[in-house]
Design a protein around this motif. Sequence first.
Motif, PDB file in Angstrom:
ATOM      1  N   ASP A  11       0.952  -1.257  -0.217  1.00 34.42           N
ATOM      2  CA  ASP A  11      -0.032  -0.010  -0.171  1.00 34.42           C
ATOM      3  C   ASP A  11       0.850   1.246   0.082  1.00 34.42           C
ATOM      4  OD1 ASP A  11      -2.292  -1.567   0.056  1.00 34.42           O
ATOM      5  OD2 ASP A  11      -2.754  -1.337   2.234  1.00 34.42           O
TER       6      ASP A  11
ATOM      7  N   VAL B 100      -2.642  -0.218 -11.657  1.00 34.34           N
ATOM      8  CA  VAL B 100      -3.110   0.548 -10.285  1.00 34.34           C
ATOM      9  C   VAL B 100      -2.262   1.872 -10.245  1.00 34.34           C
ATOM     10  CG1 VAL B 100      -2.999   0.849  -7.753  1.00 34.34           C
ATOM     11  CG2 VAL B 100      -3.933  -1.425  -8.973  1.00 34.34           C
TER      12      VAL B 100
ATOM     13  N   ASN C  60      -9.367  -7.815  -2.440  1.00 34.83           N
ATOM     14  CA  ASN C  60      -8.511  -6.780  -2.272  1.00 34.83           C
ATOM     15  C   ASN C  60      -7.840  -6.018  -3.849  1.00 34.83           C
ATOM     16  OD1 ASN C  60      -6.769  -9.118  -2.322  1.00 34.83           O
ATOM     17  ND2 ASN C  60      -5.082  -7.611  -1.918  1.00 34.83           N
ATOM     18  N   GLU C  61      -7.734  -6.924  -4.700  1.00 32.24           N
ATOM     19  CA  GLU C  61      -7.216  -6.513  -6.147  1.00 32.24           C
ATOM     20  C   GLU C  61      -8.317  -5.847  -6.717  1.00 32.24           C
ATOM     21  OE1 GLU C  61      -3.931 -10.215  -6.948  1.00 32.24           O
ATOM     22  OE2 GLU C  61      -6.227 -10.444  -7.317  1.00 32.24           O
TER      23      GLU C  61
ATOM     24  N   ASP D  13      -8.452  -2.394  -5.162  1.00 33.19           N
ATOM     25  CA  ASP D  13      -7.400  -1.328  -5.509  1.00 33.19           C
ATOM     26  C   ASP D  13      -7.685  -0.888  -6.703  1.00 33.19           C
ATOM     27  OD1 ASP D  13      -5.884  -2.336  -3.383  1.00 33.19           O
ATOM     28  OD2 ASP D  13      -4.548  -3.537  -4.594  1.00 33.19           O
TER      29      ASP D  13
END
Length: 162
Positions: free
Chosen positions: A11, A54, A89-90, A93
Amino acid sequence: MTNKTQKQLIDDYLKEPTNPPLGKEDSFWANVVPVGREFGSKDYERLVEHDHLVRTARTLSDPASLALRVFLDDERITPEGWVRVCWPNEAIDLLETNAVAEISLDHDLGNDERGTGYDVVVWIEEAVALHGFKPPKMAVHSANSSAREKMEAGIRVIEGLL
């Protein structure tokens, strides 16, 4: 020095400014080969690609111009033109970058401790209700009928918030 978890390190890395934009070779995962390789080469390559997406989306003045189509699934073949992610979580993101135009969700992802597709629906609902997040077009492709109904109910709630 504090001990940070692997997720905290990632992160922190993703929040770093990227001027000029970095290439895939500058990915967190590309530089943490022993950690990345423990996932297996296929997952490692997927993580590098995810990190690159990302970071790219976060550097654009209009991330929505990427118009990503995100496919959350652990087993099915990814449809052409979609970006595959395997864990909630991906998906989150990518959603946080505001670059996702459409998302299709599976519920059962092989490890409930890491989350389910429903966790993404809950995140979107909270982001819409509390932060004015504009959700992408959402669909559910889960074969788990009861979970699919729960996820579709969540999507209806989100649509009602708009």
